[in-house]
Write an enzyme that holds these catalytic residues in place. Structure first.
Site, short mmCIF file in Angstrom:
data_model
loop_
_atom_site.label_atom_id
_atom_site.label_comp_id
_atom_site.label_asym_id
_atom_site.label_seq_id
_atom_site.Cartn_x
_atom_site.Cartn_y
_atom_site.Cartn_z
N LYS A 96 0.85 -1.18 0.00
CA LYS A 96 0.00 0.00 0.00
C LYS A 96 0.89 1.24 0.00
CE LYS A 96 -0.75 1.22 4.83
NZ LYS A 96 -0.40 2.63 4.79
N ASP A 110 -1.57 -6.21 2.75
CA ASP A 110 -1.91 -5.35 3.88
C ASP A 110 -1.35 -6.03 5.12
OD1 ASP A 110 -2.99 -3.95 5.99
OD2 ASP A 110 -4.97 -3.72 5.10
N HIS A 111 -0.24 -5.50 5.67
CA HIS A 111 0.44 -6.22 6.74
C HIS A 111 -0.41 -6.39 7.98
CE1 HIS A 111 1.36 -2.03 7.93
NE2 HIS A 111 1.41 -2.51 9.16
N LYS A 145 -1.48 -10.20 11.17
CA LYS A 145 -1.56 -10.32 12.63
C LYS A 145 -2.40 -11.54 13.00
CE LYS A 145 0.48 -6.29 13.23
NZ LYS A 145 1.83 -6.17 13.82
N GLU A 161 -1.64 5.20 17.09
CA GLU A 161 -0.18 5.16 17.20
C GLU A 161 0.28 6.27 18.13
OE1 GLU A 161 2.00 4.28 13.35
OE2 GLU A 161 0.10 5.07 12.58
N ASP A 194 -4.24 7.05 4.24
CA ASP A 194 -3.20 6.13 4.69
C ASP A 194 -3.78 4.89 5.38
OD1 ASP A 194 -0.43 5.44 5.10
OD2 ASP A 194 -0.68 5.97 7.21
N HIS A 200 -6.55 -0.64 5.88
CA HIS A 200 -6.53 -1.29 7.19
C HIS A 200 -7.90 -1.35 7.86
CE1 HIS A 200 -2.33 -1.37 6.66
NE2 HIS A 200 -2.00 -0.26 7.28
N LYS A 239 -2.39 9.63 14.73
CA LYS A 239 -1.01 9.70 15.18
C LYS A 239 -0.95 10.45 16.51
CE LYS A 239 1.25 8.24 11.36
NZ LYS A 239 2.22 7.12 11.36
#
Length: 502
Positions: free
Chosen positions: A160, A189-190, A194, A228, A247, A252, A352
Site C-alpha cells: 500500500k 496489507d500487513h 496479525k 499510534e 493512509d 486497514h 497519530k
C-alpha cells in the site's frame, strides 16, 4: 504442546525478487520475516532471494548489510546458523527501475539463483517501492517476458497505498491487469498478517456461542481503533500528500470492518472469503457530501506529551508545511445496509500521537432490560463488551457483570482476558511471515482483490472531496498524547454513546 508452525509444510520452490531492496521495509520487515520463516522450517530448500535497487552492492556486501540489521533488531534471539543458511541464498542485482537493460541483468540473476538452488521458474516479485513505480515495474517485467507463466508461476506483490483516490486505484488496477491476470496480483496489507486478525474468522465461525448473537438484534455498536503514539517521524513528505484517511481507512480499517461484519463464507478458499468481504463493502451506506461533516471528523495533533516525553506539533515535524492542513486523525460513523447490521453504527478512528500504540475491535452488546433490578436499588447493568486486540498484546477480552460478594446486591464488571502469548507462547514476528508464506503457496485469502480495493476508495471519495473543498478551521485541534479532537467525542455523543478508553 505441538508448535503449529512446525505442523505446516515448507513453501514450494521459488525465487523471491525484492524491488526496493535497499529500503527500510526490506531491512526492518521483509528480511526479518524471511529469516523467521527459515528458522521455523517454512522455507523450501529450493528457495532463493534476489534484491533489486539502484544502490551499488556486491552479493556479499548486501548479505552483510541485511545480517547486521537483523542482528540489531533481533538482539539476543538472533540465530546465526539460521541466518547463514538463508544468507547463502541471497543475491543482488543493481538497476534503475526505468531501464530495460536492468531487467535483462535481473533475468540473468534469476537464472543463476534458480539453477544453483533448484528454484525452477517460479518467481515472486515484491514491490517494496514508492507507489509511483508500481506500474512502471510491472510494465518492464512484462516487456522482459518475466510475467509470462512459461514453465512456472509468476506473482506480483504490491504494498500500500494502492492508489491515492478512486480514479488512480482504478487506473492502476487496469494497468496491472493488462500485464498479468488478477490471480497473479497480491495486494498486501500487513495488518492482515496479525494473528488476531486471522483469528477473527476462527473466533466467529468455529464457536457456536458467538455467531448467533453477532447481529443487529444483540449488538448495539462496534468501535474499531487503530492508534499510534508515534508522529510522522521521517515520513512528513508522504504524509503531507496522504493524510490519515488515505493512509489507513480504505485499507486497514475497512479490512478489519469487513472481517468483523462479513457473512460466513462457503469455504476458506480465497475467493469465497473475499466475495463475502466485498459484499460488506458494497453494502456500506454511501456518505453523501451533505453528510460528510456530520459523519466524519478530522484532526491534527499539536504539541504535547506522549509516554512522558514532550513532542512537537505536526506542523513542527520535518518536511511538513508550517501551515499544513493535512489531517493526522480521522474518525467515521459507518452504517452497513444489510439484514445482519442495519442500524448498527460502526465507529472507526485512527490517529497519530495518541496515548499508546493500539489496534482493537470492540463489539458492545445491547444493555439488558433494567426492570429486574429497579426495585433492588442496583444501578442498571453495564453492557457486555467483547474486545479483539490486534496489537500490541494480541488477545481477546470479554466483559460481563457479576454479583459482588456480600450481603448487599451489587453488580461489578468482570473481565475474562485471553492473551495469545500466555496461552500459545510467542514467536518472533514482523507481521509479514504469514503473508509471504501464503504468497509462495498461492493462497490469496488475506490479500485484497481489485473490486474490494475500489469499493474502499469509493466509500471515502466523497469525504476526500469535501475535506479538500472546505479547509479545517481549527488545526491543530488535539494535543499529542490525547485520544483525539473533541469533535470525535461529539460524533458518538450525538448517538448517546462514547468512545471506550483502552
Amino acid at each position: 504442546m505441538t508448535d503449529p508452525e512446525r505442523t505446516k509444510k515448507p513453501a514450494g520452490p521459488c525465487v523471491v525478487v525484492i524491488f526496493g531492496a535497499s529500503g527500510d521495509l526490506t531491512r526492518r520487515k521483509l528480511a526479518p520475516a524471511l529469516y523467521n520463516l527459515a528458522q521455523a522450517g517454512l522455507l523450501s530448500e529450493h528457495v532463493a532471494v534476489v534484491g533489486f535497487s539502484g544502490s551499488s552492492f556486491a552479493d556479499e556486501a548486501f548479505r552483510q548489510r541485511l545480517g547486521d540489521d537483523l542482528r540489531r533488531f533481533a538482539e539476543a534471539s538472533f540465530d546465526a546458523a539460521a541466518w547463514d543458511r538463508l544468507a547463502a541464498r541471497i543475491f543482488y542485482s543493481q538497476g534503475d527501475a526505468h531501464d530495460p537493460a536492468a531487467y535483462a541483468r535481473l533475468q540473468q540473476a534469476l537464472a543463476r539463483a534458480s539453477e544453483r538452488f533448484g528454484a525452477g521458474r517460479n518467481y515472486l516479485f515484491y514491490l517494496a517501492t514508492p507507489p509511483s513505480l508500481f506500474g512502471e515495474i510491472a510494465r518492464q517485467l512484462g516487456a522482459a517476458g518475466l510475467t509470462s507463466e512459461d514453465g512456472g508461476w509468476r506473482r506480483i506483490v504490491i504494498e500500500k497505498p494502492f492508489g491515492h483516490d478512486l480514479d488512480s486505484a482504478v487506473a492502476l488496477n487496469r494497468e496491472l491487469q493488462r500485464i498479468v491476470d488478477e490471480r497473479q496480483i497480491y495486494r498486501i496489507d500487513h495488518y492482515l498478517g496479525k494473528e488476531t486478525v486471522q483469528n477473527i474468522l476462527v473466533f466467529r465461525f468455529a464457536n457456536g456461542i458467538f455467531e448467533p448473537i453477532w447481529n443487529r438484534r444483540y449488538v448495539d455498536h462496534v468501535q474499531i481503533t487503530v492508534g499510534e503514539e508515534l508522529g510522522v517521524e521521517t515520513r512528513g513528505r508522504y504524509y503531507e500528500e496522504a493524510g490519515a484517511l488515505r493512509d489507513m481507512v480504505p485499507n486497514h480499517l475497512f479490512q478489519l470492518l469487513a472481517l468483523t461484519a462479513m457473512e460466513p463464507p462457503a469455504s476458506f478458499e480465497a475467493n469465497a472469503v473475499r466475495d463475502e468481504k466485498g459484499k460488506v463493502l458494497q453494502a456500506i451506506q454511501p456518505i453523501v457530501p451533505e453528510d460528510v461533516l456530520r459523519r466524519t471528523v478530522r484532526g491534527q495533533y499539536g504539541a504535547g506529551t506522549v509516554l512522558g516525553e514532550d513532542v512537537p506539533a505536526y506542523r513542527g515535524e520535518p518536511r511538513v508545511a508550517p501551515d499544513s492542513t493535512r489531517e493526522t486523525y480521522a474518525a467515521l460513523r459507518v452504517l452497513i445496509d444489510n439484514w445482519r447490521w442495519a442500524d448498527v453504527p460502526f465507529y472507526l478512528r485512527t490517529g497519530k500521537r495518541l496515548p499508546k500504540r493500539l489496534t482493537e475491535i470492540a463489539i458492545q452488546f445491547k444493555r439488558a432490560p433494567a426492570v429486574l433490578f429497579r426495585q433492588s436499588g442496583v444501578a442498571r447493568p453495564e453492557p457486555n463488551e467483547l474486545v479483539l486486540r490486534i496489537q500490541p498484546d494480541e488477545g481477546i477480552a470479554l466483559r460481563f457483570g457479576a454479583k459482588v460478594p456480600g450481603a448487599v446486591l451489587r453488580i461489578g464488571p468482570v473481565d475474562m482476558d485471553f492473551c495469545y502469548a500466555d496461552y500459545f507462547g510467542s514467536t518472533p514476528s514482523t507481521g509479514y511471515e504469514t503473508l509471504l508464506y501464503d504468497c509462495m503457496n498461492g493462497d490469496a485469502t488475506l490479500f485484497q482483490r481489485a473490486d474490494n480495493v475500489e469499493a474502499g476508495w469509493r466509500i471515502v471519495a466523497p469525504v476526500l472531496d469535501v475535506w479538500n473543498a472546505i479547509p479545517p478551521r481549527s488545526f491543530p485541534n488535539y494535543a499529542a498524547g490525547s485520544w483525539g479532537p473533541g469533535e470525535a467525542d461529539d460524533l458518538l455523543a450525538r448517538d448517546g454513546r462514547a468512545w471506550r478508553t483502552p
